[in-house]
Structure formats: C-alpha cells, structure tokens
Design a protein around this motif. Structure first.
Motif, mmCIF file in Angstrom:
data_model
loop_
_atom_site.group_PDB
_atom_site.id
_atom_site.type_symbol
_atom_site.label_atom_id
_atom_site.label_comp_id
_atom_site.label_asym_id
_atom_site.label_seq_id
_atom_site.Cartn_x
_atom_site.Cartn_y
_atom_site.Cartn_z
ATOM 1 N N ARG A 143 0.825 -1.214 0.000
ATOM 2 C CA ARG A 143 0.000 0.000 0.000
ATOM 3 C C ARG A 143 0.860 1.266 0.000
ATOM 4 N NH1 ARG A 143 -5.234 -2.362 0.344
ATOM 5 N NH2 ARG A 143 -4.611 -4.477 -0.180
ATOM 6 N N GLY A 169 1.754 3.481 2.103
ATOM 7 C CA GLY A 169 2.803 3.632 3.114
ATOM 8 C C GLY A 169 4.009 2.764 2.807
ATOM 9 N N ASP A 170 3.767 1.623 2.175
ATOM 10 C CA ASP A 170 4.857 0.726 1.785
ATOM 11 C C ASP A 170 5.626 1.296 0.588
ATOM 12 O OD1 ASP A 170 3.924 -1.287 3.650
ATOM 13 O OD2 ASP A 170 2.375 -1.782 2.181
ATOM 14 N N ARG A 213 6.207 4.302 -0.094
ATOM 15 C CA ARG A 213 7.155 5.327 0.359
ATOM 16 C C ARG A 213 8.480 4.675 0.753
ATOM 17 N NH1 ARG A 213 5.747 10.143 -1.308
ATOM 18 N NH2 ARG A 213 7.763 10.486 -0.341
ATOM 19 N N ARG A 214 8.415 3.524 1.429
ATOM 20 C CA ARG A 214 9.635 2.842 1.847
ATOM 21 C C ARG A 214 10.422 2.304 0.651
ATOM 22 N NH1 ARG A 214 13.167 2.858 6.007
ATOM 23 N NH2 ARG A 214 13.883 0.774 6.616
#
Ligand SMILES: [Zn+2]
Lengths: 246, 267
Positions: free
Chosen positions: B189, B191-192, B194-195
């Motif tokens: 998703r 947030g992932d 971004r990593r």
C-alpha cells in the motif's frame, strides 16, 4: 457516490514501526480530509510489542475522536493483565493482539488469561491476521470457538495470501468479523454476500494504507444504504459499545 | 495523468473452478482506466503442463498485440525440457518476459539450482525480465526470489509483489542492494511504496495490479495505491510506465499494431 453519514475507522495505527509512522494530530488531519468521524487506533512497533504502557498511552490520550484499542504482550503475564486493568480505567474500547509481532500462537496457553480478561470486560479482540505461522486466521477461528461470547475482528482480513481462507473463516463462527482495510474488493464482496454486511467493518490501516484508497474500494461495491450504514458505523458501534450517533 | 503500463496481470480461461475475464473483457477494463498495455501471465499453467498453456496465452494475447504482452512460464522440475520450452517460447518475439510462481508451481529454486540457472541465462540472452511471485513462504519468500538475482547478475529479476504483505522492508533493501533486482508494486500500500522509494529509488519500481486473478475492480484499487502515495510527477511516470517500457524495450521493439482495428468491437 454517496457514503454513510458517519464513518468509523475500526483499524488505524499510531506510533512508529520500521518505516511506518503516524501521530494523533496527523491521523486527525487525515480523518477530517476523508470525512471520518471516529477512529479506533492501536499502537505500532515497540509500543505494541514490548513497551505496552507507552503504546497504550499514545492511543488512549488521542481522544475524543480517536479511541484506544489497547494491547499487552501475553508474554508479560500478570504485568500485562495489570496494564489492561489500567487501560480499562482510562477508556479503552477493546484489545488488539498481534501474534506475529508479539510472538505467540493464538491457541497456546500464554494468551488465554488475556482472552478471559477481555471476556470479563466485554471487550472485543482485534487480531492481526494474514502472516503465516503465528497470524493464521484459522488459529483465530479456533480461539473464537473457545470463547463464543467474545467478538473477534480479523485485522487486515488475512492480507495478503489468506484471502482464500478468510471468507470461510468468517462463515465458520458467528463471532468473527472482517476488518476490510486491506482485503481486495472481490473478497469483501464475497463475505457480504455470503454472511451479510453485519460481519464487515470499515478499516483504514492508516498509515500503511490511505483513507481514500480504502473508501473507494468499498464504494466500488455499490452497497445499499443499509449495508453502508452497517459497514461504515453500525457494526463498529455495536461491537465496540461506542456511544450511538446523535 | 501519466501513461500506465500494468506489469502484472493474469489472462486465462479459469483459475481452478473460477472463470476468468476474456482478452476482450481485459482490454475493456484497460481502456476504462486508461492503461495502455498489460503484461499477461497464465494461471492454470502453474498447475498443469506449461507448453499448452504458453500457446493458449499467446493466442489470447494475439487478439490485442498492441495491448497485451505475454510472459511465458516453464516448469523447472522438468529439467532440460524447461530450458527447451523457454527457448521455444522466446524464439517468438511476442513473448517479452518470463513468469514463475514457485509457490503454485511447487518448487524451491535452491533444489533446482542448475535448471534455474539455465533458465535465467536463457532469459538474459534474450534480454527479457523474469518476474516471480514473492512474499509467501515456503518457496516464494522475498529473500528466496532475490537470491536468484544474485545467482545470475546478468538477468533482470522482478519481485512480483515487492514484498507483498510481510516483506516490504526486506524487498526495499534487496532492491536497493542488488542492481538487477526490481520490484513490481502489486499488493503493498501507499505507506509501503514510500519505503520502496526511499530505499530503492523510483527506477526500481514497476506498477502491477494482478487483475485477471480477481475481477476488474482490482485494477483501479491498485492504481489508487500508487496515486495516494503523494509522488512527484516524475516518480509517477517511472513507476506507472517508464520503468516497464524500459524493461520491455518498447522503444527498441514497439508493440505490433493490430491487423484489423479492434477497439470498436471490443467495446
Ligand atoms: Zn499474480
């Protein structure tokens, strides 16, 4: 597109874990932008796994629109139970357990006193589900069979590869519900069609997921008004004993 | 909005007992969400002998040669026959990649190291990427898939789900550390993402939806996962299309134009 008048997010996360990070003020900003009235938040990272008091204080002090789903690592034993007692005094609405991160099998003895405490407090238990070995959704079904008066929520809906287990899991016991935050829409739709909208709760999985994405996934199901009311707020209000809408 | 190429979809008659969308259905969905092309993989070919499924996939994809890009699969448990089948498929330039699903195909690459090395070398020689399902024990962990990129540095290896639910941080590190390892952002998703971006950079990430394995709604869901991550226009362009175009060599070898106009009849 129309959505229910009030939206309760049944699964948000506060704190920091590896690369995820969310503060209460940022969650409130995102809730406002998405039209979410209330979020149930549980701690992330060290606050979930080892320093439960700090994690619980984070979610319990974020109110009034953020309600605390508190956690104590079952391996803390009596100290963990005392932490739950403390949380109850300051308004926790339920328990969150992450058997993957907290390192226990849902069916082993260590967490049993915690289930008993939830039963005593009439608290629902949200389990993280989806990762193999510890967070097997079928293990949560076994716990739900043993504690039929506790309401359970399958957090993350078995994401990712337990999507093929999740529908039958929900169907096999009456006291297990779906957190729809990370399941794909076909999987959510199957559960609604087979077992009814009263078994599904809107969740965001913020900050991993985003409100806009989670909401549009449900919008594409073209739910009836009654289904929307159940999924977006009715079920959460009932299961977590929240104050009814005014 | 930038152009979109979907690097991970499935085009088959059925998945076990569930009927799947046809090629025409799939292209209608691509049109609806303004996706210009999709890499298409088998499903039943993971369970049954591959050659017939490679042929069937090619036939379906050939209905829309300007939109659907077939990836071949082979069964490394067959040893030499797997390498031969891959050579047979890649002799046809319509196949632009190789797909493995070690979990469904029931093999640990480490137990078939010689065959896997042969197959990876063949892919490298034909300059096509190899995408493998990742994120699932015991045969498809992200670490297992990334290891193949270390075995064969000449081969472009793509994590089919960039870590999926539980291995995103590992995927981001491995994509950063291994030059020939990429990640198809398909399942994780915003947030992932971004990593993945922070560690591996935008050139290592390719958009994929997995639709075809589920219904049409999966495509807009997964596009949302990209659009809601707050990316720059340049990052969006690379992730949604630019990296895929580069790995598929679309500049050098543009997709064939259809013999007859089909867009209207598909609608
Ligand atoms: Zn797939």
């Amino acid at each position: 597109m129309s959505r229910a008048a009030s939206i309760i997010d049944a699964h948000a996360m506060l704190g920091e874990e590896t690369y995820l990070s969310l503060t209460a003020s940022e969650l409130l900003r995102r809730m406002d932008a998405a039209g979410v009235s209330t979020a149930l938040a549980r701690p992330l990272g060290a606050g979930l796994i080892v320093d439960n008091r700090a994690g619980n204080d984070l979610v319990l002090s974020a109110g009034p629109r953020i309600r605390g789903l508190v956690s104590a690592n079952p391996w803390w034993g009596d100290r963990g139970l005392a932490e739950l007692d403390r949380c109850r005094e300051v308004g926790a609405v339920g328990m969150f357990l992450d058997p993957l991160r907290q390192g226990f099998f849902p069916t082993e003895p260590a967490p049993v006193p915690f289930y008993e405490r939830a039963q005593q407090y009439d608290w629902p238990i949200v389990f993280r589900t989806g990762a193999y070995v510890f967070a097997d959704v079928l293990a949560v079904v076994e716990v739900a069979r043993r504690f039929p008066t506790i309401q359970f929520v399958a957090g993350f809906g078995g994401f990712a590869d337990m999507w093929f287990e999740i529908a039958d899991a929900i169907g096999s016991v009456p006291n297990l519900h779906l957190d729809a935050s990370l399941l794909w829409s076909d999987g959510i739709e199957e559960i609604i069609k087979r077992f009814g909208a009263q078994r599904v709760l809107f969740g965001s999985a913020e900050p991993r997921n985003r409100y806009a994405a989670a909401l549009r996934t449900l919008d594409r199901l073209e739910l009836s008004t009654a289904e929307q009311e159940a999924i977006f707020h009715g079920n959460a209000t009932r299961i977590f004993h929240l104050e009814p809408l005014r | 909005m930038t152009r979109i190429i979907d690097f991970h979809t499935h085009l088959d008659e059925r998945w076990l007992h569930v009927k799947c969308d046809s090629a025409a259905d799939m292209v209608r969905t691509l049109d609806r969400f303004e996706v210009e092309a999709a890499c298409v993989f088998t499903i039943m070919g993971f369970y049954e002998p591959c050659p017939a499924h490679n042929d069937a996939l090619l036939r379906r994809a050939d209905q829309y040669p300007d939109r659907l890009i077939p990836f071949a699969t082979v069964d490394p448990k067959q040893g030499r026959a797997a390498a031969d089948e891959l050579e047979r498929c890649l002799a046809n330039p319509r196949f632009r990649g190789v797909k493995f699903h070690p979990w469904l195909q029931a093999f640990a690459a480490s137990m078939l190291r010689d065959t896997m090395l042969d197959v990876l070398q063949i892919a490298a020689r034909h300059r096509v990427p190899v995408l493998l399902h990742d994120g699932t024990p015991p045969y498809s962990t992200t670490y297992q898939v990334a290891n193949l990129a270390r075995w064969s540095p000449e081969t472009t290896i793509v994590l089919g789900h960039a870590g999926s639910a539980d291995y995103v941080d590992a995927a981001a590190q491995l994509m950063r550390d291994i030059p020939n390892l990429y990640g198809c952002y398909c399942g994780p998703r915003a947030g992932d993402l971004r990593r993945l971006l922070d560690l591996a950079g935008p050139e290592k990430i390719l958009f994929g939806s997995d639709f075809g394995a589920a219904g049409w709604r999966l495509l807009p869901e997964r596009i949302d996962n990209v659009l809601e991550a707050g990316l720059t226009d340049q990052q969006l362009e690379l992730i949604l299309a630019g990296n895929a175009a580069r790995l598929l060599k679309l500049d050098e070898r543009p997709l064939a134009q259809p013999l007859l106009p089909h867009r209207e009849e598909a609608r």
